[in-house]
Motif scaffolding. Structure first.
Motif, PDB file in Angstrom:
ATOM      1  N   PRO A  84     -16.335   7.218  -4.728  1.00 60.10           N
ATOM      2  CA  PRO A  84     -17.310   6.365  -4.042  1.00 60.10           C
ATOM      3  C   PRO A  84     -16.748   4.994  -3.702  1.00 60.10           C
ATOM      4  O   PRO A  84     -15.673   4.605  -4.162  1.00 60.10           O
ATOM      5  CB  PRO A  84     -18.457   6.264  -5.051  1.00 60.10           C
ATOM      6  N   VAL A  85     -17.498   4.268  -2.878  1.00 53.25           N
ATOM      7  CA  VAL A  85     -17.117   2.912  -2.488  1.00 53.25           C
ATOM      8  C   VAL A  85     -16.824   2.081  -3.739  1.00 53.25           C
ATOM      9  O   VAL A  85     -17.578   2.104  -4.712  1.00 53.25           O
ATOM     10  CB  VAL A  85     -18.253   2.267  -1.664  1.00 53.25           C
ATOM     11  N   GLY A  86     -15.697   1.388  -3.705  1.00 53.91           N
ATOM     12  CA  GLY A  86     -15.323   0.585  -4.860  1.00 53.91           C
ATOM     13  C   GLY A  86     -13.871   0.148  -4.808  1.00 53.91           C
ATOM     14  O   GLY A  86     -13.147   0.433  -3.843  1.00 53.91           O
ATOM     15  N   LYS A  87     -13.455  -0.533  -5.860  1.00 56.11           N
ATOM     16  CA  LYS A  87     -12.092  -1.051  -5.985  1.00 56.11           C
ATOM     17  C   LYS A  87     -11.368  -0.247  -7.057  1.00 56.11           C
ATOM     18  O   LYS A  87     -11.900  -0.063  -8.160  1.00 56.11           O
ATOM     19  CB  LYS A  87     -12.137  -2.526  -6.369  1.00 56.11           C
ATOM     20  N   TYR A  88     -10.157   0.231  -6.753  1.00 57.01           N
ATOM     21  CA  TYR A  88      -9.436   1.131  -7.654  1.00 57.01           C
ATOM     22  C   TYR A  88      -7.994   0.689  -7.843  1.00 57.01           C
ATOM     23  O   TYR A  88      -7.329   0.255  -6.885  1.00 57.01           O
ATOM     24  CB  TYR A  88      -9.447   2.564  -7.099  1.00 57.01           C
ATOM     25  N   GLN A  89      -7.519   0.822  -9.067  1.00 59.34           N
ATOM     26  CA  GLN A  89      -6.110   0.604  -9.375  1.00 59.34           C
ATOM     27  C   GLN A  89      -5.349   1.879  -9.000  1.00 59.34           C
ATOM     28  O   GLN A  89      -5.771   2.984  -9.348  1.00 59.34           O
ATOM     29  CB  GLN A  89      -5.920   0.310 -10.859  1.00 59.34           C
ATOM     30  N   ILE A  90      -4.240   1.732  -8.291  1.00 57.25           N
ATOM     31  CA  ILE A  90      -3.498   2.900  -7.808  1.00 57.25           C
ATOM     32  C   ILE A  90      -1.997   2.707  -7.984  1.00 57.25           C
ATOM     33  O   ILE A  90      -1.512   1.591  -8.166  1.00 57.25           O
ATOM     34  CB  ILE A  90      -3.775   3.181  -6.315  1.00 57.25           C
ATOM     35  N   LYS A  91      -1.295   3.817  -7.939  1.00 58.17           N
ATOM     36  CA  LYS A  91       0.163   3.812  -7.872  1.00 58.17           C
ATOM     37  C   LYS A  91       0.550   4.441  -6.543  1.00 58.17           C
ATOM     38  O   LYS A  91       0.155   5.563  -6.251  1.00 58.17           O
ATOM     39  CB  LYS A  91       0.775   4.603  -9.028  1.00 58.17           C
ATOM     40  N   VAL A  92       1.288   3.719  -5.734  1.00 63.63           N
ATOM     41  CA  VAL A  92       1.665   4.168  -4.386  1.00 63.63           C
ATOM     42  C   VAL A  92       3.081   4.725  -4.407  1.00 63.63           C
ATOM     43  O   VAL A  92       3.986   4.108  -4.976  1.00 63.63           O
ATOM     44  CB  VAL A  92       1.588   3.004  -3.378  1.00 63.63           C
ATOM     45  N   THR A  93       3.269   5.889  -3.803  1.00 65.62           N
ATOM     46  CA  THR A  93       4.605   6.457  -3.611  1.00 65.62           C
ATOM     47  C   THR A  93       4.903   6.473  -2.127  1.00 65.62           C
ATOM     48  O   THR A  93       4.104   6.970  -1.325  1.00 65.62           O
ATOM     49  CB  THR A  93       4.695   7.895  -4.165  1.00 65.62           C
ATOM     50  N   LEU A  94       6.046   5.919  -1.745  1.00 65.91           N
ATOM     51  CA  LEU A  94       6.469   5.888  -0.345  1.00 65.91           C
ATOM     52  C   LEU A  94       7.335   7.110  -0.025  1.00 65.91           C
ATOM     53  O   LEU A  94       7.770   7.830  -0.924  1.00 65.91           O
ATOM     54  CB  LEU A  94       7.240   4.608  -0.062  1.00 65.91           C
ATOM     55  N   ALA A  95       7.585   7.318   1.261  1.00 68.03           N
ATOM     56  CA  ALA A  95       8.366   8.479   1.693  1.00 68.03           C
ATOM     57  C   ALA A  95       9.769   8.482   1.106  1.00 68.03           C
ATOM     58  O   ALA A  95      10.358   9.549   0.909  1.00 68.03           O
ATOM     59  CB  ALA A  95       8.422   8.529   3.215  1.00 68.03           C
ATOM     60  N   ASP A  96      10.305   7.311   0.804  1.00 68.46           N
ATOM     61  CA  ASP A  96      11.655   7.238   0.217  1.00 68.46           C
ATOM     62  C   ASP A  96      11.617   7.404  -1.314  1.00 68.46           C
ATOM     63  O   ASP A  96      12.628   7.178  -1.972  1.00 68.46           O
ATOM     64  CB  ASP A  96      12.339   5.929   0.602  1.00 68.46           C
ATOM     65  N   THR A  97      10.438   7.766  -1.845  1.00 73.56           N
ATOM     66  CA  THR A  97      10.154   8.018  -3.278  1.00 73.56           C
ATOM     67  C   THR A  97      10.038   6.740  -4.115  1.00 73.56           C
ATOM     68  O   THR A  97       9.805   6.825  -5.315  1.00 73.56           O
ATOM     69  CB  THR A  97      11.177   8.967  -3.939  1.00 73.56           C
ATOM     70  N   SER A  98      10.204   5.566  -3.517  1.00 73.37           N
ATOM     71  CA  SER A  98       9.977   4.336  -4.267  1.00 73.37           C
ATOM     72  C   SER A  98       8.483   4.182  -4.544  1.00 73.37           C
ATOM     73  O   SER A  98       7.641   4.718  -3.810  1.00 73.37           O
ATOM     74  CB  SER A  98      10.504   3.124  -3.497  1.00 73.37           C
ATOM     75  N   THR A  99       8.136   3.466  -5.608  1.00 72.93           N
ATOM     76  CA  THR A  99       6.737   3.333  -6.013  1.00 72.93           C
ATOM     77  C   THR A  99       6.398   1.883  -6.335  1.00 72.93           C
ATOM     78  O   THR A  99       7.284   1.069  -6.620  1.00 72.93           O
ATOM     79  CB  THR A  99       6.432   4.190  -7.258  1.00 72.93           C
ATOM     80  N   PHE A 100       5.115   1.566  -6.283  1.00 77.70           N
ATOM     81  CA  PHE A 100       4.632   0.277  -6.750  1.00 77.70           C
ATOM     82  C   PHE A 100       3.144   0.414  -7.076  1.00 77.70           C
ATOM     83  O   PHE A 100       2.463   1.315  -6.587  1.00 77.70           O
ATOM     84  CB  PHE A 100       4.860  -0.829  -5.705  1.00 77.70           C
ATOM     85  N   PHE A 101       2.651  -0.469  -7.929  1.00 77.16           N
ATOM     86  CA  PHE A 101       1.237  -0.471  -8.295  1.00 77.16           C
ATOM     87  C   PHE A 101       0.481  -1.409  -7.367  1.00 77.16           C
ATOM     88  O   PHE A 101       1.010  -2.426  -6.923  1.00 77.16           O
ATOM     89  CB  PHE A 101       1.057  -0.893  -9.755  1.00 77.16           C
ATOM     90  N   SER A 102      -0.749  -1.041  -7.062  1.00 75.99           N
ATOM     91  CA  SER A 102      -1.527  -1.838  -6.130  1.00 75.99           C
ATOM     92  C   SER A 102      -3.014  -1.625  -6.374  1.00 75.99           C
ATOM     93  O   SER A 102      -3.418  -1.043  -7.378  1.00 75.99           O
ATOM     94  CB  SER A 102      -1.149  -1.463  -4.696  1.00 75.99           C
ATOM     95  N   VAL A 103      -3.795  -2.117  -5.436  1.00 76.53           N
ATOM     96  CA  VAL A 103      -5.253  -1.983  -5.474  1.00 76.53           C
ATOM     97  C   VAL A 103      -5.692  -1.361  -4.153  1.00 76.53           C
ATOM     98  O   VAL A 103      -5.143  -1.676  -3.089  1.00 76.53           O
ATOM     99  CB  VAL A 103      -5.929  -3.362  -5.657  1.00 76.53           C
ATOM    100  N   MET A 104      -6.671  -0.458  -4.241  1.00 78.71           N
ATOM    101  CA  MET A 104      -7.233   0.140  -3.027  1.00 78.71           C
ATOM    102  C   MET A 104      -8.746  -0.028  -3.038  1.00 78.71           C
ATOM    103  O   MET A 104      -9.392   0.167  -4.066  1.00 78.71           O
ATOM    104  CB  MET A 104      -6.884   1.631  -2.924  1.00 78.71           C
ATOM    105  N   TYR A 105      -9.287  -0.379  -1.865  1.00 76.24           N
ATOM    106  CA  TYR A 105     -10.721  -0.505  -1.695  1.00 76.24           C
ATOM    107  C   TYR A 105     -11.205   0.696  -0.879  1.00 76.24           C
ATOM    108  O   TYR A 105     -10.738   0.921   0.243  1.00 76.24           O
ATOM    109  CB  TYR A 105     -11.072  -1.803  -0.973  1.00 76.24           C
ATOM    110  N   VAL A 106     -12.103   1.464  -1.470  1.00 79.10           N
ATOM    111  CA  VAL A 106     -12.719   2.570  -0.741  1.00 79.10           C
ATOM    112  C   VAL A 106     -13.970   2.024  -0.070  1.00 79.10           C
ATOM    113  O   VAL A 106     -14.885   1.533  -0.739  1.00 79.10           O
ATOM    114  CB  VAL A 106     -13.074   3.737  -1.681  1.00 79.10           C
TER     115      VAL A 106
END
Length: 276
Positions: free
Chosen positions: A227-249
């Protein structure tokens, strides 16, 4: 790397699939949306059989898109896992090959016994495992009792796995979809056996010049969204590198906070770590 085959490969007597499995195969069949920890019980039986029969190839027979979605699209709220994520998962846990079936009108008319015969002939099937409620074939004409009859007549070992329970209810993809839809991501992740993830390889997105956020159209994501809200996420890019971020649904968009140096990198997937 896991080998991917189609139903055409199954019915083609000269396909690479027949050559790959000439020493036999151990299979599990199902929709496997997730896949979740209940499915893992099936997969473990396949790997147990291989331990005693090391020459066999381990395989999954599943669908490009859930049959339920094809039959009742208005009632289907979305997948738990994309084909990309399924392939990644099945390769990671050690399967040798996967048969991806398009649930076409022609395929839906194949009787269950004929379906099993095709698999027996094309994959030299020696072992099959399914859940207790599994059915296949035209109008679901073949249940586990009939599969058991087929197996005994054709020299195939057949295992049936009982339902797995969580807090006194049956673990299913339907239950997990509801957990995600209701924002109960910790429960969803527990039943999946890993964090819930979204495949973004084919998602439509752009960078909002004012906020610097990367915005993704909800309609381009085939999976169930929380549902609509703010979420902590881990992003993986096409080159397999990753970083932590925030996503708003939001109602129509997913907005991700992206480091400046990563703004124009191609996305692969995100995993929900937890909700604030």
């Amino acid at each position: 790397m896991i080998k991917v085959f189609s139903w055409d490969d199954v019915i083609n007597p000269a396909s690479e699939l027949k050559n790959l499995t000439k020493s036999g195969s151990a299979l599990s069949i199902g929709g496997f949306d997730g896949p979740h920890i209940g499915h893992r019980e099936l997969f473990n039986r396949v790997f147990d059989f291989k331990k005693s029969n090391p020459d066999v190839k381990t395989g999954i027979v599943t669908f490009n898109f859930p049959p339920k979605a094809s039959k009742n699209p208005a009632d289907f709220i979305g997948e738990l896992s994309s084909i990309n994520l399924k392939l990644e998962y099945f390769e990671e846990i050690g399967f040798d090959f996967i048969v991806l079936i398009d649930f076409s009108c022609d395929f839906s008319k194949i009787k269950g016994r004929d379906f099993l015969t095709f698999l027996k002939n094309s994959c030299s099937m020696q072992f099959l495992v399914a859940g207790s409620d599994f059915r296949c074939g035209y109008k679901l004409d073949t249940d586990v009792n009939r599969i058991s009859e087929f197996a005994s007549q054709n020299g195939v070992s057949f295992n049936v796995v009982a339902d797995c329970l969580f807090e006194d209810f049956r673990i299913s993809s339907t239950i997990i979809r509801k957990f995600v839809q209701n924002g109960e991501l910790e429960k969803a992740s527990k039943l999946l056996g890993r964090p819930y993830a979204l495949d973004l390889e084919n998602a439509l997105y752009n960078v909002n010049e004012e906020t610097g956020q990367l915005q993704i159209a909800n309609s381009s994501v085939t999976q169930v969204l929380p549902p609509v809200g703010k979420y902590q996420i881990k992003v993986t890019l096409a080159d397999t590198s990753t970083f932590f971020s925030v996503m708003y649904v939001e109602s129509n968009l997913l907005s991700l906070e992206i480091p400046l140096e990563q703004k124009f990198q191609k996305l692969k997937k995100i995993k929900f770590e937890f909700k604030e």
